[in-house]
Structures are given as C-alpha cells and as structure tokens.
Write a protein that holds these residues in place. Sequence first.
Motif, PDB file in Angstrom:
ATOM      1  N   THR A  98       0.812  -1.216   0.000  1.00  0.00           N
ATOM      2  CA  THR A  98       0.000   0.000   0.000  1.00  0.00           C
ATOM      3  C   THR A  98       0.848   1.270   0.000  1.00  0.00           C
ATOM      4  OG1 THR A  98      -0.226  -0.079   2.402  1.00  0.00           O
ATOM      5  CG2 THR A  98      -2.004  -1.091   1.095  1.00  0.00           C
ATOM      6  N   ALA A 137      -8.969   4.546  -4.840  1.00  0.00           N
ATOM      7  CA  ALA A 137      -8.522   4.754  -3.463  1.00  0.00           C
ATOM      8  C   ALA A 137      -9.441   5.675  -2.663  1.00  0.00           C
ATOM      9  CB  ALA A 137      -7.095   5.308  -3.457  1.00  0.00           C
ATOM     10  N   VAL A 142      -9.174   0.850   1.518  1.00  0.00           N
ATOM     11  CA  VAL A 142      -8.064   0.023   1.033  1.00  0.00           C
ATOM     12  C   VAL A 142      -7.261  -0.457   2.231  1.00  0.00           C
ATOM     13  CG1 VAL A 142      -5.999  -0.060  -0.409  1.00  0.00           C
ATOM     14  CG2 VAL A 142      -7.975   1.284  -1.152  1.00  0.00           C
TER      15      VAL A 142
END
Length: 159
Positions: A98, A137, A142
């Motif tokens: 991420t 996003a 997420v």
Amino acid sequence: MNIYLAGPDVFRPDAADWAAEARRLVASFGHSALLPTDNEAPDAPGIFAGNMALLRRADAVLANLEPFRGGEPDSGTCVEVGCAIALGKPVVGYLRDTRPLVERLGATRRPGSGDAFVDERGWTVENFGLPLNLMLAVPCTVVEGGLAEALARLQRDAG
C-alpha cells in the motif's frame, strides 16, 4: 451478509481451490461468499449479466486490487468496483503493498516540473499519496494484506 469477491483470482491455475478456501474464510466471519464462478453462463454477455446480478445481491464487495498483468488492478475488477460503488455498496479493496502509487510504480520526477511524476513511458503518475488511482482509493476502503484483512476491516466497519 452476502459478500461479492471481486478480483482476478478466477484466472488462477488453482481457482477452484482458491474459491473453496475463500468461501470457508468468509463463512468463518459469519457471512456468505458470492463469487464470479457462481455464474455458470457460457458466453461473455451472460457472464457479465450474471456477475451484475451477483453484485446486486451483495451487501458488500471485497476486491483484490493487486496489480494484474501490469502495474494496475484487473480491469474487470475495476468495473465491478465501480458498479458496486454506484449501487451504494461498501467496497473494501486489498493489496499487499500500500505504498503510494508513485513509489510502487517507480515513478520519477519530471525534470523542471516541480512535483510532477512520470512512469517509464513518460506518462504522468498522480501523486496524492494513495496506493492506487484516486478513482479507486478515494471511494474504497483500502487495506494492506489479503482477503482475511479485508474481511476483518469490513467486520469492524459494519460494527
């Protein structure tokens, strides 16, 4: 909850084993999994219609947003995510890395442009500190990890 599992996992060489394990994992959280493989349509229009019907039945979507055949998530998964968002369904996306998109893609600063970043082809890479394109996003939650982490986050958010 009925949870639709979006992602390119249906293309895995071990897709049937993955699906069985995913169903077990979702059930261990007290939910039912809806998978694209539940749709037995034989042709592309039927598969699309069947998957859309599954999405409409779902209470939430968990989406595998790992890079697939390139640096971005599977295009079919992105369509499913967009449809789920339009239907007002919560979407939790997951990926192992991420870090911000500019880092994940190895983007470099465009000379003389201040904060503009580009990929290896010279195309601008957005720099919002997000792990994916902002169109994924921003509307999705997420999480870093896999399906288990996404399930835990969905459970926590549904509280």
